[in-house]
Design an enzyme around this catalytic site. Structure first.
Site, PDB file in Angstrom:
ATOM      1  N   HIS A  82       0.968  -1.185  -0.102  1.00 30.27           N
ATOM      2  CA  HIS A  82       0.022  -0.107  -0.044  1.00 30.27           C
ATOM      3  C   HIS A  82       0.951   1.213  -0.022  1.00 30.27           C
ATOM      4  O   HIS A  82       0.633   2.137  -0.798  1.00 30.27           O
ATOM      5  CB  HIS A  82      -1.035   0.092   1.242  1.00 30.27           C
ATOM      6  CG  HIS A  82      -1.734  -1.215   1.172  1.00 30.27           C
ATOM      7  ND1 HIS A  82      -2.358  -1.714   2.500  1.00 30.27           N
ATOM      8  CD2 HIS A  82      -2.232  -1.994   0.284  1.00 30.27           C
ATOM      9  CE1 HIS A  82      -2.994  -2.934   2.219  1.00 30.27           C
ATOM     10  NE2 HIS A  82      -2.929  -3.125   0.734  1.00 30.27           N
ATOM     11  N   HIS A 240      -9.637  -1.947  -4.177  1.00 30.62           N
ATOM     12  CA  HIS A 240      -8.364  -2.393  -3.364  1.00 30.62           C
ATOM     13  C   HIS A 240      -7.476  -3.342  -4.265  1.00 30.62           C
ATOM     14  O   HIS A 240      -6.264  -3.115  -4.168  1.00 30.62           O
ATOM     15  CB  HIS A 240      -8.810  -3.043  -2.077  1.00 30.62           C
ATOM     16  CG  HIS A 240      -7.612  -3.307  -1.200  1.00 30.62           C
ATOM     17  ND1 HIS A 240      -7.059  -2.319  -0.465  1.00 30.62           N
ATOM     18  CD2 HIS A 240      -6.752  -4.376  -0.968  1.00 30.62           C
ATOM     19  CE1 HIS A 240      -5.770  -2.634  -0.044  1.00 30.62           C
ATOM     20  NE2 HIS A 240      -5.557  -4.166  -0.338  1.00 30.62           N
ATOM     21  N   ASP A 244      -3.522  -2.780  -4.825  1.00 32.66           N
ATOM     22  CA  ASP A 244      -2.364  -3.832  -4.717  1.00 32.66           C
ATOM     23  C   ASP A 244      -1.650  -4.023  -6.016  1.00 32.66           C
ATOM     24  O   ASP A 244      -0.425  -4.237  -5.762  1.00 32.66           O
ATOM     25  CB  ASP A 244      -3.090  -5.281  -4.142  1.00 32.66           C
ATOM     26  CG  ASP A 244      -3.354  -5.169  -2.646  1.00 32.66           C
ATOM     27  OD1 ASP A 244      -2.996  -4.435  -2.051  1.00 32.66           O
ATOM     28  OD2 ASP A 244      -4.214  -6.078  -2.589  1.00 32.66           O
ATOM     29  N   HIS A 267      -0.705 -11.252  -5.297  1.00 36.25           N
ATOM     30  CA  HIS A 267       0.685 -10.531  -5.237  1.00 36.25           C
ATOM     31  C   HIS A 267       1.631 -11.611  -5.925  1.00 36.25           C
ATOM     32  O   HIS A 267       2.547 -11.215  -6.511  1.00 36.25           O
ATOM     33  CB  HIS A 267       0.777 -10.548  -3.744  1.00 36.25           C
ATOM     34  CG  HIS A 267       0.184  -9.583  -3.025  1.00 36.25           C
ATOM     35  ND1 HIS A 267      -0.005  -8.271  -3.564  1.00 36.25           N
ATOM     36  CD2 HIS A 267      -0.611  -9.556  -2.001  1.00 36.25           C
ATOM     37  CE1 HIS A 267      -0.810  -7.657  -2.568  1.00 36.25           C
ATOM     38  NE2 HIS A 267      -1.194  -8.401  -1.688  1.00 36.25           N
TER      39      HIS A 267
HETATM   40 ZN   LIG Z   1      -3.739  -4.786  -0.190  1.00 36.55          ZN
END
Ligand SMILES: [Zn+2]
Length: 281
Positions: A82, A240, A244, A267
């Site tokens: 973030h 969100h 990311d 991720h």
């Molecule tokens: Zn996040």
């Protein structure tokens, strides 16, 4: 053509909170850094000979629940995504982040507190040009269930589709175009999220000890948020996920000119995408 310059902070700024994994208090101070320095984390609680961790995709060591960076001495810093997204979107290319522990504070689960802190410190333009990465061919990673791709485009665009139906949450696809949309208004405040049905698993496995309704949106049955004040955006979760993705891609340490398309990425896929991208260059 507009020439983009490198930038750093005008002054130091400190941020305190708790670590989402440990649940312990932690804090960081962000300092200005010279041209071509990049974003570098310094662990104040680790010996000086091995406490520097560069914010580079090559240093990504773990991607469960967050992005963790480690140096060659296995000294790590967690939950950088973030803050990374805030740096990238504010155009900060050079900064030193001194951390007092192995985690960046989770704050409210979004990038907004970092955007506010950096903006209040001020942004200092530098004379050198930014490093720019033009995506020149299509690269795709993953399978039918989860994938991510980069392809040529004249601006940085993210097209994202997520499927949380199994968890009772309906999500429409969403797009972000960095040259049109406003990161601070459209993305920065979107919080981390989770599902109440996963809470027991996390507790049993000692994961996300600091997670709470203070720093995450928690969805209960039928996708209803359990947070008292509800959502900040009607589609906060997919926003969100875009936050990311920006944080993860910023670890390329370049301004990205290209299009990202993703279906249920995380991720890990984002990191694999950068590894593949630089392999071909
Ligand atoms: Zn996040």
């Amino acid at each position: 053509m507009e020439i983009m310059h490198q930038a750093t902070l005008k002054s130091e700024v400190s941020i305190s909170g708790i670590g989402v994994h440990s649940g312990n208090p932690c804090s960081i101070s962000i300092f200005p850094a010279p041209e071509d320095y990049g974003i570098v984390y310094i662990r104040k609680d680790v010996d000086q000979s091995r406490n520097l961790i560069a914010a580079n995709y090559k240093n990504v060591s773990e991607t469960t629940m967050c992005t963790k960076l480690s140096n060659k001495f296995e000294v790590s810093i967690s939950t950088v995504e973030h803050l990374s997204a805030a740096f990238y979107s504010l155009g900060i290319t050079n900064a030193i982040v001194k951390a007092d522990s192995e985690e960046i504070p989770i704050m409210d689960g979004s990038a907004f507190p970092f955007v506010k802190a950096i903006s209040s410190a001020g942004i200092q333009m530098q004379s050198k040009e930014k490093k720019i990465l033009h995506i020149t061919r299509t690269i795709k990673i993953g399978d039918d269930k989860k994938w991510a791709a980069l392809s040529p485009s004249d601006s940085f665009i993210i097209n994202l589709e997520c499927d949380f139906l199994a968890k009772g949450l309906r999500t429409d696809p969403f797009s972000y175009n960095a040259s049109i949309d406003n990161f601070e208004q459209d993305i920065a405040a979107a919080r981390s999220f989770g599902f109440f049905s996963d809470a027991e698993y996390l507790r049993k496995n000692n994961l996300a000890l600091g997670a709470s309704l203070e720093n995450a949106v928690v969805f209960g049955d039928h996708g209803v948020p359990m947070n008292k004040n509800g959502l900040r955006y009607f589609n906060e979760p997919i926003r969100h996920k875009i936050l990311d993705i920006i944080g993860d891609l910023s670890l390329a340490q370049h301004e990205i000119v290209g299009r990202y398309d993703g279906f249920c990425p995380g991720h890990h896929l984002n990191n694999l995408l950068l590894i593949e991208l630089f392999k071909e260059n």
